[in-house]
Write a protein that holds these residues in place. Structure first.
Motif, PDB file in Angstrom:
ATOM      1  N   GLY B  14       0.773  -1.219   0.029  1.00  0.00           N
ATOM      2  CA  GLY B  14       0.134   0.060   0.015  1.00  0.00           C
ATOM      3  C   GLY B  14       0.829   1.323   0.038  1.00  0.00           C
ATOM      4  N   CYS B  15       1.980   1.240   0.798  1.00  0.00           N
ATOM      5  CA  CYS B  15       2.849   2.527   0.724  1.00  0.00           C
ATOM      6  C   CYS B  15       3.435   2.609  -0.582  1.00  0.00           C
ATOM      7  CB  CYS B  15       3.929   2.222   1.865  1.00  0.00           C
ATOM      8  SG  CYS B  15       3.255   1.992   3.507  1.00  0.00           S
ATOM      9  N   LEU B  16       4.000   1.662  -1.232  1.00  0.00           N
ATOM     10  CA  LEU B  16       4.569   1.690  -2.416  1.00  0.00           C
ATOM     11  C   LEU B  16       3.819   2.204  -3.455  1.00  0.00           C
ATOM     12  CD1 LEU B  16       7.124  -1.287  -2.718  1.00  0.00           C
ATOM     13  CD2 LEU B  16       7.282   1.088  -2.353  1.00  0.00           C
ATOM     14  N   ALA B  17       2.405   1.628  -3.323  1.00  0.00           N
ATOM     15  CA  ALA B  17       1.208   2.108  -4.402  1.00  0.00           C
ATOM     16  C   ALA B  17       1.364   3.419  -4.157  1.00  0.00           C
ATOM     17  CB  ALA B  17       0.301   1.533  -4.149  1.00  0.00           C
ATOM     18  N   LEU B  18       1.008   3.900  -2.981  1.00  0.00           N
ATOM     19  CA  LEU B  18       0.932   5.539  -2.756  1.00  0.00           C
ATOM     20  C   LEU B  18       2.220   6.237  -3.258  1.00  0.00           C
ATOM     21  CD1 LEU B  18      -0.553   7.878  -1.317  1.00  0.00           C
ATOM     22  CD2 LEU B  18       0.751   7.448   0.544  1.00  0.00           C
ATOM     23  N   ALA B  19       3.558   5.959  -2.966  1.00  0.00           N
ATOM     24  CA  ALA B  19       4.326   6.676  -3.617  1.00  0.00           C
ATOM     25  C   ALA B  19       4.380   6.690  -5.165  1.00  0.00           C
ATOM     26  CB  ALA B  19       5.488   5.906  -3.058  1.00  0.00           C
ATOM     27  N   ALA B  20       4.178   5.584  -5.750  1.00  0.00           N
ATOM     28  CA  ALA B  20       4.126   5.449  -7.243  1.00  0.00           C
ATOM     29  C   ALA B  20       2.930   6.330  -7.684  1.00  0.00           C
ATOM     30  CB  ALA B  20       3.908   3.907  -7.653  1.00  0.00           C
ATOM     31  N   ALA B  21       1.834   6.344  -6.962  1.00  0.00           N
ATOM     32  CA  ALA B  21       0.724   7.130  -7.561  1.00  0.00           C
ATOM     33  C   ALA B  21       1.249   8.750  -7.447  1.00  0.00           C
ATOM     34  CB  ALA B  21      -0.321   6.726  -6.686  1.00  0.00           C
ATOM     35  N   ILE B  22       2.007   8.903  -6.527  1.00  0.00           N
ATOM     36  CA  ILE B  22       2.371  10.663  -6.304  1.00  0.00           C
ATOM     37  C   ILE B  22       3.519  10.788  -7.454  1.00  0.00           C
ATOM     38  CG2 ILE B  22       3.473  12.105  -5.000  1.00  0.00           C
ATOM     39  CD1 ILE B  22       2.098  10.649  -2.429  1.00  0.00           C
ATOM     40  N   ILE B  23       4.278   9.888  -7.667  1.00  0.00           N
ATOM     41  CA  ILE B  23       5.474  10.157  -8.519  1.00  0.00           C
ATOM     42  C   ILE B  23       4.799  10.264  -9.977  1.00  0.00           C
ATOM     43  CG2 ILE B  23       7.447   9.152  -9.572  1.00  0.00           C
ATOM     44  CD1 ILE B  23       8.233   8.072  -7.224  1.00  0.00           C
ATOM     45  N   GLY B  24       3.892   9.135 -10.209  1.00  0.00           N
ATOM     46  CA  GLY B  24       3.448   9.115 -11.633  1.00  0.00           C
ATOM     47  C   GLY B  24       2.514  10.282 -12.106  1.00  0.00           C
ATOM     48  N   LEU B  25       1.609  10.650 -11.091  1.00  0.00           N
ATOM     49  CA  LEU B  25       0.599  11.575 -11.385  1.00  0.00           C
ATOM     50  C   LEU B  25       1.042  13.272 -11.033  1.00  0.00           C
ATOM     51  CD1 LEU B  25      -2.446   9.405 -10.365  1.00  0.00           C
ATOM     52  CD2 LEU B  25      -1.510   9.768 -12.506  1.00  0.00           C
ATOM     53  N   MET B  26       1.860  13.256 -10.562  1.00  0.00           N
ATOM     54  CA  MET B  26       2.765  14.784 -10.240  1.00  0.00           C
ATOM     55  C   MET B  26       2.482  15.593 -11.569  1.00  0.00           C
ATOM     56  SD  MET B  26       4.656  15.760  -7.729  1.00  0.00           S
ATOM     57  CE  MET B  26       6.181  14.699  -7.408  1.00  0.00           C
ATOM     58  N   PRO B  27       2.132  16.698 -11.599  1.00  0.00           N
ATOM     59  CA  PRO B  27       2.154  17.922 -12.501  1.00  0.00           C
ATOM     60  C   PRO B  27       3.506  17.685 -13.308  1.00  0.00           C
ATOM     61  CG  PRO B  27       1.097  18.973 -10.781  1.00  0.00           C
ATOM     62  CD  PRO B  27       1.675  17.468 -10.185  1.00  0.00           C
ATOM     63  N   ARG B  28       3.485  17.954 -14.455  1.00  0.00           N
ATOM     64  CA  ARG B  28       4.546  17.767 -15.274  1.00  0.00           C
ATOM     65  C   ARG B  28       5.960  18.638 -14.969  1.00  0.00           C
ATOM     66  NH1 ARG B  28       4.283  17.865 -21.692  1.00  0.00           N
ATOM     67  NH2 ARG B  28       3.419  15.732 -21.366  1.00  0.00           N
ATOM     68  N   ARG B  29       5.571  20.000 -14.569  1.00  0.00           N
ATOM     69  CA  ARG B  29       6.659  20.755 -14.225  1.00  0.00           C
ATOM     70  C   ARG B  29       7.384  20.377 -12.882  1.00  0.00           C
ATOM     71  NH1 ARG B  29       3.160  23.771 -10.568  1.00  0.00           N
ATOM     72  NH2 ARG B  29       1.094  23.864 -11.641  1.00  0.00           N
ATOM     73  N   MET B  30       6.445  19.540 -12.084  1.00  0.00           N
ATOM     74  CA  MET B  30       7.184  19.178 -10.691  1.00  0.00           C
ATOM     75  C   MET B  30       7.823  17.632 -10.797  1.00  0.00           C
ATOM     76  SD  MET B  30       4.131  20.352  -8.501  1.00  0.00           S
ATOM     77  CE  MET B  30       4.775  19.804  -6.981  1.00  0.00           C
ATOM     78  N   THR B  31       7.650  17.228 -12.056  1.00  0.00           N
ATOM     79  CA  THR B  31       8.370  15.718 -12.430  1.00  0.00           C
ATOM     80  C   THR B  31       9.751  15.737 -12.121  1.00  0.00           C
ATOM     81  OG1 THR B  31       6.649  15.469 -13.883  1.00  0.00           O
ATOM     82  CG2 THR B  31       8.336  13.713 -13.720  1.00  0.00           C
ATOM     83  N   LEU B  32      10.328  14.801 -10.957  1.00  0.00           N
ATOM     84  CA  LEU B  32      11.594  14.667 -10.965  1.00  0.00           C
ATOM     85  C   LEU B  32      12.418  13.767 -12.055  1.00  0.00           C
ATOM     86  CD1 LEU B  32      10.643  13.310  -7.306  1.00  0.00           C
ATOM     87  CD2 LEU B  32      11.373  15.602  -8.004  1.00  0.00           C
ATOM     88  N   ALA B  33      13.404  13.974 -12.086  1.00  0.00           N
ATOM     89  CA  ALA B  33      14.403  12.998 -12.887  1.00  0.00           C
ATOM     90  C   ALA B  33      14.222  11.605 -12.501  1.00  0.00           C
ATOM     91  CB  ALA B  33      15.812  13.653 -12.809  1.00  0.00           C
ATOM     92  N   GLY B  34      14.366  10.705 -13.372  1.00  0.00           N
ATOM     93  CA  GLY B  34      14.123   9.457 -12.873  1.00  0.00           C
ATOM     94  C   GLY B  34      13.123   8.994 -12.384  1.00  0.00           C
TER      95      GLY B  34
END
Lengths: 154, 650
Positions: B14-34
């Motif tokens: 569940g924790c990993l799913a939350l993290a992946a959801a945040i990374i994946g759905l972040m607005p583009r200008r805030m997207t992290l490298a990698g």
């Protein structure tokens, strides 16, 4: 008319015909195939219509199942354990979980005489499962039972 | 101890799913490298932890750990080993864990094929899938935890698995069905990602197609298996009841079928885009609706799990969030997706549209029939049920219309078809179908016009497709697999239509009272009842009836239906005796014992009933065949080639 408009017109007409046709058919089909559910007290007091396909349900009364010795005809009484009961006649094979005391649902027609001629007898495929239709009734009976027997622990 | 491992695995996933959801759905200008690599590793992590969790539950079942409430309610020490394993998904909590495991498996496969898609888009897909998975995991963790303990009141033995579920059908039916249900999350996530990235184009449609086909093929298999299971296990001899839960699986199937066709148009012709997006959203939403219907107990059904309003409420809210969220996104982004592509009435596009309208109308009718009792009760407080004739009134004409559209598909060109090309279908294929169908119809009894229509249309589909194969293979050697897939699926559809039409009207069904040595006629066959004997099974005791069926041509066989009483729960179950054949089944099941050693017996003769399922198998096989087509594989090679080229240039 240019071809684009023309094809859009065809589309609109097609959709209109499809939707109105479906709605009409839906109404007709609904009219014929809705089966209202009635608990025993409404079957007994005349709320339930006669000679129309309806559903009714309740508990099979203990000791009421009566089989014809030569055919598959069977009669039993359905009760709500609160004074209302009616007789059901059925010809055919009863489901595995049909037994006395069990909650069941019957589908068929109520005759003028008050006998219910069932075309289908439904008992569910899990011992602990209670059809939602019968849930209220079971709770009511339970509540009455609880009120009568005072619990010594409380 | 093992059960707690499972619970921890669930929480970590569940924790990993939350993290992946945040990374994946972040607005583009805030997207992290990698971000992409991060999302992939988190998806792998979710899969690993859920596998651990699932394995822990399997372990609890195999070792008879009745201190776990779920095991105590769904297993018993007498249960044979294969059923102990399959009992893991024999109830609400465990089956939902299987659902999550399958979700993770789809995500894993998706993650491994990541290099086929642009990075930004792909990260969004994984993010969306992880968000859905988070919703599932929270549901399992907070409302239906399979690892809950019964301590200190640990029972000595479990209360057994429902005997209906102690069967090969249960081992395979839910996993296949869930593969389909959950697989529809992939096109859904692709649609959401395409909307977020503003790239609703032909490439997006091409990426979605194999996943949709694959999920649809599993859904088809799952439904067909369920139908087969109901046929031999419920002892009624029926194979489709329009039960709310059957409808729950049928609705996403109809949507997915429409989606497959609509995606083809979007890819090839760049049109129907908004419609395709809507179908992709609808397909998965209907899967969730199905889950709601099955798991909330709002409807009467053989499948309904124990009633718990809290669970129903959770799924309803989750459904509202998924549908509301995706439709809002659709409303914001899809408005601009208008394609100016014209096509004439005699074009493949138009008939794809007809196909889609018919499928969606069927979907609406099924949905109405399934959900209106709930609405009616909420409005008036009275309870109603909708009878089987309601569904048949709709389905028969709609499916015949659909068959008509299927006939036209191979002969129609995209955009516009010269009438000359249609000639052979009407002048050659139709008369052949008409004559053969007419002859066939002539020997049926009783005769129905709808059966004639079904036979002619189905044979017309076969004739047109066969002619098309012949013409095409003369022109070019080696037809693409996608073409074979389509043709196989359409032939399967024709086969199912014939099976349904014949078995629904030509079956003979007799309920009779039989004493030992009694003889009954079933059509032209003679059925002799020899008597009943007692047989011991591993965890049940059965009364086994012995019947000898002698056919008109002199051939005879023995059938042994059983009435089983399961030792642990005292449940009684009917096991039908079936002589299966390609052209007809003979079906005998025991009703109840009557006076004087007699039994109530159900005798059925069911012509072509197997065709219903064989047709569905063909459809699923066709779906799988289309996925294997080179054009989807080439995508990878091309991409690798470009990457390699770019690297060598650098």
């Amino acid at each position: 008319m240019n071809p684009k408009r023309k094809s859009r017109l065809y589309l609109a007409v097609f959709l209109l015909v499809a939707v109105s046709g479906t709605t009409a058919a839906l109404m007709v089909a609904m009219e014929q195939n809705i089966n209202m559910f009635y608990p025993p007290d409404q079957v007994v007091d005349g709320t339930a219509p006669v000679e129309r396909t309806i559903r009714a349900g309740g508990m099979v009364k203990d000791g009421s199942v009566n089989r014809d010795p030569d055919s598959l005809a069977v009669e039993f009484t359905i009760t709500d354990h609160m004074g209302s009961e009616f007789v059901v006649a059925f010809t055919g094979i009863l489901p595995d979980l049909f037994r006395e005391g069990q909650g069941i649902i019957v589908q068929g027609e109520l005759a003028e005489s008050g006998r219910f001629q069932a075309k289908e007898v439904l008992a569910k495929h899990d011992e602990n499962y209670m059809p939602p239709e019968l849930m209220d009734m079971a709770q009511e009976i339970e509540a009455q039972g609880a009120a009568k027997s005072s619990d010594p622990r409380t | 101890m093992i059960a707690e491992f499972g619970q921890v695995g669930l929480a970590l996933a569940g924790c990993l799913a939350l993290a992946a959801a945040i990374i994946g759905l972040m607005p583009r200008r805030m997207t992290l490298a990698g971000a992409s690599q991060g999302a992939v590793s988190m998806v792998v992590g979710q899969f690993v932890f859920i596998t651990v969790s699932f394995a822990a539950l399997v372990w609890c079942f195999v070792t008879d750990d009745f201190s776990v409430a779920y095991v105590a309610n769904h297993s018993n020490s007498l249960l044979p080993m294969q059923y102990k394993v399959s009992a893991v998904w024999g109830g609400h909590e465990g089956s939902f864990l299987l659902w999550i495991l399958i979700m993770c498996a789809w995500m894993l496969v998706l993650a491994l094929r990541g290099k086929n898609y642009p990075e930004g888009f792909f990260t969004r897909v994984l993010g969306c899938m992880s968000l859905l998975n988070l919703g599932f995991i929270c549901f399992a963790f907070f409302t239906s935890n399979p690892f809950e303990r019964l301590i200190p009141m640990t029972p000595a033995d479990g209360s057994d698995l429902n005997p209906l579920l102690q069967d090969f059908g249960l081992i395979v039916h839910p996993p296949l069905l869930y593969m389909g249900y959950v697989g529809l999350a992939v096109p859904f996530a692709f649609a959401v990602a395409a909307l977020m990235e503003n790239r609703v184009d032909a490439a997006w449609a091409r990426w979605s197609r194999p996943w949709t086909n694959f999920a649809w093929a599993f859904l088809t298999l799952g439904i067909a298996l369920g139908s087969w299971w109901a046929y031999y296990e419920l002892g009624w001899g029926g194979w489709w009841f329009w039960d709310p839960v059957e409808n729950a699986s049928f609705m996403p199937w109809l949507a997915a079928t429409a989606l497959i066709h609509s995606l083809a148009v979007t890819e090839k012709r760049g049109t129907f885009k908004s419609w395709t997006l809507l179908l992709a959203i609808a397909g998965f939403s209907l899967s969730l609706l199905g889950a709601f219907i099955v798991r909330s107990g709002v409807l009467t059904s053989v499948h309904a799990f124990a009633v718990d309003p809290q669970r129903g409420m959770y799924i309803l809210i989750f459904l509202a969030v998924v549908v509301g969220g995706s439709l809002t996104l659709y409303g914001l982004r899809a408005a601009g997706q208008r394609a100016y592509v014209g096509f004439s009435l005699m074009s493949r596009e138009f008939f794809m549209l007809v196909n889609n309208v018919i499928l969606v109308v069927s979907l609406a009718a099924v949905m109405w029939g399934t959900l209106s009792p709930i609405g009616y009760e909420a409005l008036t407080g009275d309870r109603i049920s909708i009878g089987v004739p309601f569904f048949n009134t709709f389905f028969v004409p709609l499916m015949l219309l659909l068959a008509l559209a299927v006939v036209m598909v191979p002969v129609l060109n995209w955009k516009r078809t010269p009438l000359q090309k249609l000639k052979s279908t009407f002048v050659q294929a139709l008369p052949v179908a008409f004559v053969l169908g007419g002859i066939w119809w002539f020997v049926t009894e009783p005769k129905y016009v709808s059966v004639l229509a079904a036979l002619v249309l189905a044979l017309w589909i076969v004739a047109t497709h066969a002619r098309d194969i012949w013409l095409r293979s003369r022109k070019s050697r080696g037809l693409p697999l996608a073409y074979w897939g389509m043709t196989t699926a359409h032939l399967g559809f024709a086969m199912s239509i014939i099976g349904i039409a014949i078995t629904a009207t030509q079956s003979i069904e007799e309920d009779v009272r039989m004493a030992p040595q009694d003889v009954s006629m079933l059509g032209t066959a003679e059925v002799r009842f020899l008597g009943v004997r007692t047989v011991d099974g591993p965890n049940y005791q059965a009364e086994q009836g012995v019947f000898v069926v002698t056919q008109a041509d002199g051939g005879s066989f023995e059938l042994r239906p059983e009435k089983r009483r399961y030792l642990a729960g005292g449940n009684v179950m009917t096991e039908a005796g079936i002589q299966a054949g390609f052209f007809a089944d003979t079906y005998v099941s025991l009703g109840e014992p009557l006076d004087g050693g007699a039994w109530a017996v159900r005798l059925h003769y069911k012509p072509l009933v197997r065709w219903v399922w064989l047709g569905a198998l063909l459809m699923a096989f066709g779906g799988g065949l289309a996925v294997m087509d080179k054009r989807y594989r080439r995508l990878t090679e091309r991409r690798t080639a470009t990457v390699a080229g770019a690297q060598s240039a650098a």
